[in-house]
Design a protein around this motif. Structure first.
Motif, PDB file in Angstrom:
ATOM      1  N   SER A   1       0.842  -1.202   0.000  1.00 24.27           N
ATOM      2  CA  SER A   1       0.000   0.000   0.000  1.00 24.27           C
ATOM      3  C   SER A   1       0.871   1.245   0.000  1.00 24.27           C
ATOM      4  CB  SER A   1      -0.930   0.024   1.218  1.00 24.27           C
ATOM      5  OG  SER A   1      -0.210   0.340   2.397  1.00 24.27           O
ATOM      6  N   TYR A   2       0.377   2.274  -0.659  1.00 22.15           N
ATOM      7  CA  TYR A   2       0.896   3.630  -0.508  1.00 22.15           C
ATOM      8  C   TYR A   2       0.022   4.307   0.546  1.00 22.15           C
ATOM      9  CZ  TYR A   2       3.691   3.131  -4.747  1.00 22.15           C
ATOM     10  OH  TYR A   2       4.610   2.724  -5.668  1.00 22.15           O
ATOM     11  N   TYR A   3       0.624   5.026   1.453  1.00 23.12           N
ATOM     12  CA  TYR A   3      -0.136   5.604   2.557  1.00 23.12           C
ATOM     13  C   TYR A   3       0.331   7.035   2.800  1.00 23.12           C
ATOM     14  CZ  TYR A   3       4.072   5.020   5.371  1.00 23.12           C
ATOM     15  OH  TYR A   3       5.353   5.122   5.849  1.00 23.12           O
TER      16      TYR A   3
ATOM     17  N   PRO B   1      -3.202   0.363  -4.828  1.00 18.39           N
ATOM     18  CA  PRO B   1      -2.899   0.133  -3.422  1.00 18.39           C
ATOM     19  C   PRO B   1      -2.861   1.406  -2.577  1.00 18.39           C
ATOM     20  CG  PRO B   1      -0.856   0.192  -4.650  1.00 18.39           C
ATOM     21  CD  PRO B   1      -1.965   0.423  -5.644  1.00 18.39           C
ATOM     22  N   THR B   2      -3.299   2.533  -3.122  1.00 16.91           N
ATOM     23  CA  THR B   2      -3.235   3.789  -2.393  1.00 16.91           C
ATOM     24  C   THR B   2      -4.321   3.848  -1.329  1.00 16.91           C
ATOM     25  OG1 THR B   2      -2.412   4.911  -4.369  1.00 16.91           O
ATOM     26  CG2 THR B   2      -3.260   6.307  -2.593  1.00 16.91           C
ATOM     27  N   VAL B   3      -3.930   4.116  -0.092  1.00 14.30           N
ATOM     28  CA  VAL B   3      -4.896   4.234   1.004  1.00 14.30           C
ATOM     29  C   VAL B   3      -5.645   5.550   0.849  1.00 14.30           C
ATOM     30  CG1 VAL B   3      -5.183   4.416   3.502  1.00 14.30           C
ATOM     31  CG2 VAL B   3      -3.494   2.832   2.554  1.00 14.30           C
ATOM     32  N   SER B   4      -6.981   5.488   0.834  1.00 13.06           N
ATOM     33  CA  SER B   4      -7.762   6.704   0.607  1.00 13.06           C
ATOM     34  C   SER B   4      -8.564   7.120   1.837  1.00 13.06           C
ATOM     35  CB  SER B   4      -8.724   6.508  -0.578  1.00 13.06           C
ATOM     36  OG  SER B   4      -9.559   5.378  -0.341  1.00 13.06           O
TER      37      SER B   4
ATOM     38  N   TYR C   1       5.517   3.988   1.408  1.00 10.44           N
ATOM     39  CA  TYR C   1       5.072   2.720   0.834  1.00 10.44           C
ATOM     40  C   TYR C   1       5.389   1.581   1.801  1.00 10.44           C
ATOM     41  CZ  TYR C   1       4.907  -1.112  -2.665  1.00 10.44           C
ATOM     42  OH  TYR C   1       4.633  -2.255  -3.366  1.00 10.44           O
ATOM     43  N   ILE C   2       4.504   0.594   1.843  1.00  8.58           N
ATOM     44  CA  ILE C   2       4.689  -0.602   2.667  1.00  8.58           C
ATOM     45  C   ILE C   2       4.514  -1.833   1.791  1.00  8.58           C
ATOM     46  CG2 ILE C   2       3.790  -1.973   4.592  1.00  8.58           C
ATOM     47  CD1 ILE C   2       2.858   0.626   5.872  1.00  8.58           C
ATOM     48  N   LYS C   3       5.383  -2.793   1.987  1.00 11.75           N
ATOM     49  CA  LYS C   3       5.296  -4.044   1.248  1.00 11.75           C
ATOM     50  C   LYS C   3       5.564  -5.202   2.204  1.00 11.75           C
ATOM     51  CE  LYS C   3       8.566  -4.797  -1.892  1.00 11.75           C
ATOM     52  NZ  LYS C   3       9.217  -4.780  -3.210  1.00 11.75           N
TER      53      LYS C   3
ATOM     54  N   GLU D   1       0.044   1.346  12.016  1.00 13.02           N
ATOM     55  CA  GLU D   1      -1.305   0.843  11.780  1.00 13.02           C
ATOM     56  C   GLU D   1      -1.485   0.379  10.338  1.00 13.02           C
ATOM     57  OE1 GLU D   1      -5.851   2.627  12.236  1.00 13.02           O
ATOM     58  OE2 GLU D   1      -4.144   3.968  11.912  1.00 13.02           O
ATOM     59  N   GLU D   2      -0.785   1.045   9.418  1.00 13.32           N
ATOM     60  CA  GLU D   2      -0.955   0.702   8.007  1.00 13.32           C
ATOM     61  C   GLU D   2      -0.516  -0.730   7.704  1.00 13.32           C
ATOM     62  OE1 GLU D   2      -2.622   2.668   6.195  1.00 13.32           O
ATOM     63  OE2 GLU D   2      -2.609   4.354   7.597  1.00 13.32           O
ATOM     64  N   LEU D   3       0.404  -1.255   8.506  1.00 13.96           N
ATOM     65  CA  LEU D   3       0.867  -2.628   8.282  1.00 13.96           C
ATOM     66  C   LEU D   3      -0.228  -3.652   8.552  1.00 13.96           C
ATOM     67  CD1 LEU D   3       4.523  -2.610   9.615  1.00 13.96           C
ATOM     68  CD2 LEU D   3       3.774  -3.785   7.559  1.00 13.96           C
ATOM     69  N   VAL D   4      -1.053  -3.407   9.548  1.00 12.16           N
ATOM     70  CA  VAL D   4      -2.091  -4.388   9.882  1.00 12.16           C
ATOM     71  C   VAL D   4      -3.345  -4.199   9.026  1.00 12.16           C
ATOM     72  CG1 VAL D   4      -1.201  -4.584  12.221  1.00 12.16           C
ATOM     73  CG2 VAL D   4      -3.093  -3.018  11.777  1.00 12.16           C
TER      74      VAL D   4
END
Length: 522
Positions: free
Chosen positions: A428-430, A517-520, A446-448, A502-505
């Motif tokens: 995800s991009y956050y 994958p962008t968090v909106s 970014y998280i992968k 938090e974005e990881l979970v």
């Protein structure tokens, strides 16, 4: 063995040569030991006073052993020297993180008005290099003093001298006055680390350039700077120099962050450009000092003039004058690192009682916490309190570029190679909440998470670019070491809101799906 002689009175080895058979290696070792002054005999001698060597020596002393540490710093090509503590304390992790923080604070000052802060005047904030260096070096010197005090407290003998091996037990020490003295050790640990490489074949490059051994102790502001290299050291230095307001160019001779996940490396590089670092690709051909002291550097497609040229093209094993080849210590022919793994011990060399830890050991992560942990565990195994060996897998680390990059486990490339067609990548991009009010760009955050595709979808790699990513990843790295961190465990965990962690979970989109994958949402 010699009924007519007392070993305690044998003080002249030369007179014993007719008596001692050349084949009697054990006999020679016994005589050498008893002929030495008792004060110069140790259970353990560590060559190298960096993080790993200090940890190993103190642990052995805690276990009741007589220990000495040899530490001597050869000057850099520009004459820079420093005190006890090795690379991390003096010219690595500690000053690097402090200068990184200085640059981050400057960035935060620019954003502060969005949070309601005002300044007495409309003039932009300015930075004083000399104040930063003075405060950083004073802190480093306090750490040097602290390390010496800690050795004294543990009854570890600190010897400010270089050491070279004469055989498996004898070490020749040479101090700064060129005075020589032999000491004896039952066990020897080599922990001399690495030093920056230079480019000898390029005219003027070595004598006219500094390295990471010099930048943190530089008395005058670096001014317009060219950083040559694609290593994490190169990218970190370019990042904080640009962040402190200096016109900075990064010259890449090959790919950046070799050995790291290359998608993440590309994000780091693009953020450096976004932050103001100029990127050029090429190989330097010359470095010429002009009459005004500035440096003209040429490469295939151009040239420019700089105040400072910083080489960060990698590091090489610091084995010069150790004498290890003469006594049969096996080294890797390509890297010069000491080969371990003999006798089933990761740190044992080809000589049974000689060991190597830290960056000097071939094929091991070149990281301070790794050296510290390996040193402690080795001392415990040597002296009978534990059988625990160092686990070199799943080592987390962070690249302290302006946008930090942290990782643990396998890169996507390594995972694909090790488990072809068996992996799933969630990403995800956050946007960190703190980016919202100043409208900062989050395009490189970014998280992968790399998982095995087969249930239960075990997590085998985690990668994050973002602010404070090192602080975020540490806990997840601990979870990975339990060998039970799966995608389901991540997704069923409750996040701490609102945080980057938090974005990881919240990850749920795979690369294979092709979805955005962008968090909106919040």
């Amino acid at each position: 063995m010699f009924p007519c002689l007392r070993l305690s009175s044998l003080c002249d080895l030369h007179t014993l040569q007719p008596i001692i058979s050349q084949r009697s290696f054990i006999c020679q070792q016994l005589v050498q030991r008893y002929c030495s002054s008792k004060a110069d005999q140790y259970d353990l001698v560590v060559i190298g006073g960096g993080s790993g060597g200090l940890a190993c020596s103190k642990e052995a002393a805690i276990l009741g052993k007589k220990v000495a540490v040899l530490d001597f710093v050869d000057p850099s090509s520009q004459g820079t020297t420093w005190g006890l503590g090795g690379t991390c304390v003096n010219v690595g992790c500690i000053p690097k993180k402090l200068m990184h923080q200085a640059a981050i604070l400057g960035h935060h000052l620019k954003e502060a008005t969005s949070y309601g802060w005002t300044y007495p005047s409309n003039e932009p904030a300015t930075h004083d290099w000399s104040v930063l260096v003075e405060n950083v070096t004073n802190y480093i010197k306090s750490l040097n003093f602290g390390h010496r005090t800690a050795l004294m407290d543990k009854n570890v003998q600190y010897i400010n001298a270089k050491g070279s091996l004469l055989d498996g037990n004898r070490i020749m020490t040479i101090n700064k006055k060129n005075e020589k003295k032999q000491i004896y050790a039952d066990n020897i640990v080599i922990a001399t680390g690495m030093r920056p490489k230079t480019i000898q074949e390029v005219p003027g490059m070595t004598e006219n350039s500094i390295t990471s051994d010099d930048i943190f102790w530089l008395n005058k502001p670096p001014g317009k700077t060219l950083v040559i290299g694609g290593s994490y050291v190169a990218l970190e230095c370019a990042g904080f120099l640009s962040g402190l307001g200096y016109d900075t160019t990064l010259m890449l001779r090959s790919i950046p962050l070799r050995g790291f996940d290359q998608q993440m490396a590309d994000l780091v590089l693009r953020h450096l450009e976004h932050s103001g670092v100029h990127i050029v690709r090429g190989t330097p051909k010359s470095n010429t000092k002009q009459k005004d002291g500035r440096l003209e550097v040429t490469w295939q497609s151009g040239s420019d003039v700089y105040d400072t040229v910083l080489l960060a093209i990698g590091r090489e094993a610091n084995t010069k004058d150790l004498g290890i080849l003469d006594i049969g210590v096996d080294v890797d022919q390509n890297t010069g690192h000491i080969v371990g793994g003999y006798g089933g011990e990761s740190e044992r060399t080809s000589i049974p009682n000689i060991y190597a830890i830290g960056d000097i050991l071939h094929g091991r992560p070149e990281l301070t916490p790794v050296a510290i942990q390996a040193g402690k565990l080795l001392a415990r195994r040597l002296y009978g309190t534990s059988l625990e060996a160092m686990d070199y897998e799943l080592i987390p680390t962070t690249v302290f570029t302006p946008l930090e990059y942290s990782c643990a486990g396998l890169s996507e490339e390594e995972a694909e190679s090790r488990f072809p067609d068996e992996i799933e990548v969630y990403h995800s991009y956050y946007k960190p909440l703190e980016y919202s009010l100043p409208h900062s760009s989050s395009e490189h955050c970014y998280i992968k998470v790399v998982c095995l595709r087969q249930f239960p979808h075990k997590v085998i790699g985690i990668h994050i670019t973002g602010p404070n990513s090192g602080e975020v990843l540490q806990g997840f790295a601990v979870a990975m070491r339990t060998d039970s961190l799966t995608l389901q465990v991540l997704q069923s965990s409750v996040g701490i809101h609102p945080t980057t962690a938090e974005e990881l979970v919240k990850l749920h989109i795979t690369k294979r799906s092709g979805l955005d994958p962008t968090v909106s949402e919040c």
